[in-house]
Design an enzyme around this catalytic site. Structure first.
Site, mmCIF file in Angstrom:
data_model
loop_
_atom_site.group_PDB
_atom_site.id
_atom_site.type_symbol
_atom_site.label_atom_id
_atom_site.label_comp_id
_atom_site.label_asym_id
_atom_site.label_seq_id
_atom_site.Cartn_x
_atom_site.Cartn_y
_atom_site.Cartn_z
ATOM 1 N N CYS A 3 0.836 -1.206 0.000
ATOM 2 C CA CYS A 3 0.000 0.000 0.000
ATOM 3 C C CYS A 3 0.869 1.254 0.000
ATOM 4 C CB CYS A 3 -0.916 -0.004 1.226
ATOM 5 S SG CYS A 3 -1.889 1.506 1.406
ATOM 6 N N HIS A 5 -0.188 4.269 0.701
ATOM 7 C CA HIS A 5 -0.845 5.326 1.479
ATOM 8 C C HIS A 5 -0.518 5.276 2.968
ATOM 9 C CE1 HIS A 5 -3.661 4.267 -1.946
ATOM 10 N NE2 HIS A 5 -3.207 5.463 -2.274
ATOM 11 N N CYS A 41 -9.347 3.149 13.153
ATOM 12 C CA CYS A 41 -8.715 3.997 12.148
ATOM 13 C C CYS A 41 -7.298 4.311 12.595
ATOM 14 C CB CYS A 41 -9.526 5.281 11.969
ATOM 15 S SG CYS A 41 -8.764 6.477 10.849
ATOM 16 N N CYS A 49 -17.623 -0.041 13.213
ATOM 17 C CA CYS A 49 -17.942 -1.421 12.836
ATOM 18 C C CYS A 49 -17.616 -1.660 11.358
ATOM 19 C CB CYS A 49 -19.418 -1.731 13.103
ATOM 20 S SG CYS A 49 -20.576 -0.667 12.217
ATOM 21 N N HIS A 56 -19.876 1.399 9.358
ATOM 22 C CA HIS A 56 -19.494 2.740 9.780
ATOM 23 C C HIS A 56 -17.999 3.004 9.615
ATOM 24 C CE1 HIS A 56 -23.422 2.623 12.165
ATOM 25 N NE2 HIS A 56 -23.542 3.609 11.284
ATOM 26 N N HIS A 82 -7.243 8.782 6.949
ATOM 27 C CA HIS A 82 -8.395 7.948 7.318
ATOM 28 C C HIS A 82 -8.666 6.841 6.299
ATOM 29 C CE1 HIS A 82 -9.366 10.963 10.410
ATOM 30 N NE2 HIS A 82 -9.166 11.881 9.455
ATOM 31 N N CYS A 95 -6.713 -1.095 3.470
ATOM 32 C CA CYS A 95 -6.723 0.256 2.901
ATOM 33 C C CYS A 95 -7.953 0.407 2.016
ATOM 34 C CB CYS A 95 -5.445 0.511 2.092
ATOM 35 S SG CYS A 95 -5.446 2.120 1.254
ATOM 36 N N CYS A 168 -20.692 -17.487 9.091
ATOM 37 C CA CYS A 168 -21.317 -18.451 9.995
ATOM 38 C C CYS A 168 -21.468 -19.811 9.321
ATOM 39 C CB CYS A 168 -22.667 -17.941 10.477
ATOM 40 S SG CYS A 168 -23.820 -17.509 9.148
ATOM 41 N N HIS A 471 -28.888 -17.284 9.035
ATOM 42 C CA HIS A 471 -27.735 -17.513 9.921
ATOM 43 C C HIS A 471 -27.604 -19.004 10.198
ATOM 44 C CE1 HIS A 471 -24.740 -16.646 12.935
ATOM 45 N NE2 HIS A 471 -25.464 -17.215 13.884
#
Length: 520
Positions: A3, A5, A41, A49, A56, A82, A95, A168, A471
């Site tokens: 990477c 970055h 981060c 999550c 998020h 970020h 990344c 699962c 599940h």
């Protein structure tokens, strides 16, 4: 992948005080407070999550890329940050700009330092938790909450498997196979194989999509996973390395979408069988076959070449009889199998709720009878009769010519309609002990009564309405106790709960001669 970055994105101190308290694998998302799949981060140390929970962590990256009006310098700086985050459970780095896992580090080695710091936090939290549990065990007032077995107090030593993102289906199969003693012990007793040599020897390998598949071994990663279970040293194990090997050698299972547990089991057993046949990572084929020498030749069933522990344990033989309805010509064919896929008879397929009592109850005997009963083939399956020299109407019947040591029964709960793959949610009654397979044998008189009796070892259950959703969990028995495996959570359960489950895959183990004689 390498990477580019990292230097602009990894900005936090390895021992940052900004990290939350507690175990990293249990950190909560700062937005939704979910503790599933936490990612930190490496720019600002905020925790969110993963994309297969509420996403998020990815949204945090995307929000940082929004241009700031009249602040070109800030815009450029924000776009460079970020972008890199670390999984708080497996410590792998990802990344978002590269859209891949990262294997390199900054010049100062900050990624590895953060990884080691998170591991130390995890170990400290585990030690503190273990010390707390020890204090609780010493408290006599709480001893009554422990499991009592034969009058003595014991604790749960089972280990869960972390969900890596809709995995699962894999966890349920792995937990089931880990409780098939003879199969599991064979792999755990194999010698360890180092996947890398030289400078990287002994170091953990972080696989990426850009790596080749010449340095991975399914047998080795499967062995490591089985060894990690039932040690009691941790509450949950992350099968990350095994999952990435699966990605490499089983393209159908790449990505994080829900998969069919039965399909995964077949691919897993087939690839284990093929790798054991050819040897793996420097272990010669002769050495592998020598390991199999303890298995009786009479119990071997060859599929695609030489026998391995897979075919020795799961392998059986079917006889397929086809009779031409015009001339009466009979054709016989012997087919090896690792599992039997059973239809749920149509008269039982109406969807039943758990509390519905009216109507007949479908049993495993009904499914087995439907599989072995004489069947007239329809117009789309006309048989090419060699005597009539054209396709004719015919009948088909299956007999079991040889039973396996472990009988795996797959209930066909998913059926295609015009546009959808629907689930048959019918409850199927199954026995915990004494499944008698003698009446389905081609020559039952040649088999002793004990060789036809099977006891249940594990059950895989699908919860939900479709194969691409829902599940998977598993029930399995270990040392006389039943456990429920729900990803990283393992709980003790009882036989009454197990028999109420709507089974998808059943694993039955051949009963030893000294056992009782109760039958289905």
């Amino acid at each position: 992948m390498e990477c580019p970055h990292l230097s602009s994105s990894v900005c936090i101190a390895p021992d940052s005080a900004k990290f939350p308290n507690g175990s990293p694998s249990s950190w909560c998302c700062s937005v939704c407070r979910s503790n599933k799949s936490p990612w930190v981060c490496l720019t600002c140390s905020s925790v969110h999550c993963g994309r297969y929970v509420n996403g998020h962590a990815k949204k945090h990256y995307e929000d940082a890329q929004i241009p700031l009006t009249n602040h070109k310098k800030s815009e450029k700086q924000d776009k460079a940050q970020h972008t890199v985050c670390m999984d708080c459970s497996s410590y792998s780095t990802y990344c978002y700009r590269c859209d891949d896992f990262v294997v390199n580090d900054t010049k100062l080695g900050l990624v590895q330092k953060v990884r080691e710091h998170l591991q130390n936090l995890e170990n400290s939290a585990f030690t503190a938790d273990r010390h707390k549990k020890r204090k609780l065990l010493e408290n006599s007032s709480l001893n009554s909450k422990l499991l009592k077995v034969n009058g003595s107090t014991t604790t749960i030593c089972a280990t869960g498997l972390r969900n890596l993102g809709n995995t699962c289906f894999m966890n349920a199969i792995l937990q089931s196979l880990s409780n098939i003693e003879q199969f599991c012990c064979y792999f755990k007793e194999l010698p360890a194989v180092e996947l890398r040599n030289g400078k990287t020897a002994g170091r953990r390998t972080y696989h990426t999509r850009s790596q080749g598949d010449n340095n991975v071994s399914l047998v080795e990663e499967f062995r490591k996973t089985l060894c990690a279970l039932w040690q009691g040293s941790q509450t949950a194990f992350s099968p990350e390395s095994l999952f990435y090997v699966v990605w490499k050698i089983m393209p159908n299972f790449r990505g994080y979408q829900q998969q069919d547990a039965h399909e995964f089991m077949r691919y897993l057993l087939d690839h284990l069988h093929l790798e054991l046949q050819g040897g793996f990572n420097g272990v010669s084929r002769s050495a592998i076959l020598q390991e199999n020498s303890t298995l009786s030749a009479s119990n071997k069933c060859c599929i695609n070449g030489a026998s391995t522990v897979v075919t020795a344990i799961f392998g059986g033989i079917l006889q397929n009889e086809v009779n031409c309805l015009i001339c009466g010509t009979e054709s016989r064919k012997f087919d090896p199998f690792l599992d039997l896929s059973l239809d749920i008879p149509s008269q039982f397929r109406s969807k039943r709720s758990k509390n519905q009592e009216n109507g007949p109850v479908c049993s495993l005997r009904d499914c087995l009878r439907s599989f072995t009963d004489l069947e007239e083939l329809d117009e789309t399956e006309l048989y090419m009769c060699h005597k009539c020299k054209k396709k004719q109407k015919s009948t088909k019947k299956f007999w079991i010519q040889k039973l396996p040591k472990v009988l795996c029964l797959h209930l066909k709960r998913f059926h295609w309609t015009a546009y959808l793959r629907n689930k048959v949610d019918t409850y199927v009654e199954f026995p915990l002990r004494g499944l008698d397979m003698k009446c389905y044998l081609l020559e039952p008189e040649n088999s002793g009564p004990e060789n036809c009796l099977y006891d249940l070892a594990a059950v895989v259950v699908h919860h939900g309405s479709g194969v691409g959703s829902g599940h998977y969990t598993a029930y399995a028995t270990h040392e006389g106790r039943w456990f429920h495996f729900n990803d990283s959570t393992v709980t003790l359960t009882d036989e009454e709960t197990v028999v109420k489950a709507k089974a998808y895959i059943l694993f039955y183990v051949e009963r030893q001669a000294k056992a009782g004689s109760d039958k289905l």
